[in-house]
Structures are given as structure tokens and as C-alpha cells.
Design an enzyme around this catalytic site. Structure first.
Site, mmCIF file in Angstrom:
data_model
loop_
_atom_site.group_PDB
_atom_site.id
_atom_site.type_symbol
_atom_site.label_atom_id
_atom_site.label_comp_id
_atom_site.label_asym_id
_atom_site.label_seq_id
_atom_site.Cartn_x
_atom_site.Cartn_y
_atom_site.Cartn_z
ATOM 1 N N ASP A 169 94.769 52.337 -36.194
ATOM 2 C CA ASP A 169 93.715 53.064 -35.493
ATOM 3 C C ASP A 169 93.353 54.290 -36.324
ATOM 4 O O ASP A 169 94.235 55.087 -36.673
ATOM 5 C CB ASP A 169 94.182 53.493 -34.104
ATOM 6 N N ASP B 194 88.587 45.288 -23.061
ATOM 7 C CA ASP B 194 89.560 46.310 -22.691
ATOM 8 C C ASP B 194 89.478 46.498 -21.183
ATOM 9 O O ASP B 194 88.435 46.902 -20.656
ATOM 10 C CB ASP B 194 89.249 47.621 -23.408
#
Length: 244
Positions: free
Chosen positions: A11, A132
């Protein structure tokens, strides 16, 4: 040989490797100054795929950390998949034309399903759908917003449009090392009939074994982040555990 795939995660925020807790930008830990060096270390350990996320891009809606992704795709032997800040066909082409194997559409899958369907038709297996979920509903824009769309419904819609790969993240488990939401991931695999990659909560090699047990039902791999960065286990150990 197993097809269950391990995806070590990188990330990126501000050009660094970070991890967030439950997608909270205020709960950030920096684990490295170079996304490329991190990707190289994963590839050197045998990772065939690397999962990269442009957190700045997800929040701002434009590509920000793409140079690190393209460098990894160009110089490493591993396949790269990228999510975050991909809102237009130009974004998709930018990555695919520069050696990235798979582009993840997340927020746009909710905000513009017609665009997403068009991109699936045009680019096929090079498009993955990132879903998500928070309490069963889809969160978007770097998890800063929760839509009224049920995750399962979105999965079915895009599977019918031809999507072959889904990445399902349970926000409640992400960054918590609490174990994956196997029930939710399996429900998505059953609803779509497609390959689903599990993301969020993986804390141990046992979690990987549990997920791999459902390979025949469509759970095709696992994205691993914090467990690697906190030395719970290595990429090499993860790969060894799911082989066979």
C-alpha cells in the site's frame, strides 16, 4: 500444483509503503521508504504476483504513485495488479500499456457500472473488480464513503457482465490480524461463480490453509499485508504452505 495464489500487498502513500487499520488514513504505519524495493524483496522470495494499492489515488481519484507500479512491472519477474485512483479508460491503458498485468476497478464499479462493464468487455481478464465491504455494503473512495449497494448484488451484476476475478475486502478485518471473513468471501464466490481473492485479516499460515480448503468453491488466492510487515510469516513460508 495449486492455483491458489499468494499476493503480498504494498500500500503506497506519499511514496512510502504503509499499512492502515480498517482503511483509516489517520491510523497509518510506515513500513518502508521504497515501494519498489519492497516489491523486489517479495519477488526475490518467489512471489508470482504482487498486489499494489495507490492509497493517495484512491482518496483523490487520480493516479499518484503510478511510477512505482510501472517500475515494478517493468523490472521484476512478478505479475503486478494495481488498484487505487483508476477512474478512466486512460488510467487503465496507462497501466496495461506499461506492463501491469491486472487493473482493479473499485469505486468506479459502484459509481459507474456501465463504464465498468465496458472495460470488462474490452480488457477481459486484465480487469479485476475490487469490492470493499462494510456490514455487507460496498465502501468506496478509499473507504471514506459507504454506498447503499450490497456487495453480493454488485458481484452478481459484474459477473454477469463478464468479470472473472473479484477481490473482496472486509473492512472490519483489514489491518486487524483477526482472521479473514471466510463466510463473506465464500458467499461472494458462490454468488458470482467466479474467482475470488480474499483480502483483509490474514494473520497466520493457518488462515491460508483455511482459505485454500475452499479453492474448489472459487476462493482463488489471498492478499497478505500486515502479517508480512509484522513478521508473522514470510512470503516464502506462505508459498510453501499453499503448494501441492
Amino acid at each position: 500444483m495449486s492455483n491458489f495464489t499468494i499476493y503480498p500487498a504494498i500500500d503506497m502513500r506519499g511514496g512510502k509503503c504503509v499499512r492502515l487499520i480498517q482503511g483509516d488514513y489517520d491510523q497509518e504505519t510506515v513500513y518502508g521508504d521504497s515501494p519498489f524495493d519492497m516489491a523486489k524483496s517479495f519477488a526475490d522470495q518467489g512471489a508470482g504476483w504482487i498486489h499494489m494499492v495507490d492509497l493517495d489515488g484512491a482518496k483523490e481519484g487520480v493516479r499518484i504513485n503510478d511510477s512505482y507500479v510501472i517500475k515494478a512491472a517493468s523490472e521484476l519477474g512478478a505479475h503486478i495488479q494495481i488498484g487505487g485512483g483508476i477512474r478512466t479508460e486512460r488510467d487503465i491503458a496507462h497501466y496495461l500499456d506499461n506492463g501491469v498485468e491486472r487493473v482493479i476497478l473499485g469505486s468506479s464499479a459502484v459509481s459507474d457500472p456501465d463504464f465498468t462493464k465496458d472495460m470488462i468487455r474490452k480488457y477481459g481478464s486484465h480487469i479485476a473488480i475490487g469490492i470493499d465491504a462494510k456490514d455487507g455494503k460496498v465502501a468506496t473512495h478509499g473507504w471514506l464513503q459507504t454506498s447503499g449497494t450490497l456487495a453480493i448484488d454488485l458481484g452478481k451484476l459484474l459477473a454477469d457482465a463478464g468479470a472473472e476475478t473479484f477481490i473482496v475486502t472486509d473492512i472490519a478485518t483489514d489491518g486487524m490480524l483477526s482472521g479473514p471473513n471466510v463466510k463473506g468471501i465464500l458467499a461472494m464466490a458462490e454468488a458470482t461463480g467466479k474467482n475470488v481473492i480474499a483480502s483483509g485479516g490474514i494473520s497466520s499460515l493457518e488462515d491460508l490453509i483455511t482459505l485454500k480448503e475452499y479453492e474448489a468453491q472459487g476462493i482463488a488466492g489471498a492478499i497478505i499485508g500486515k502479517a508480512l510487515y509484522t513478521n508473522r510469516f514470510t512470503v516464502e513460508e506462505a508459498l510453501e504452505k499453499v503448494r501441492g
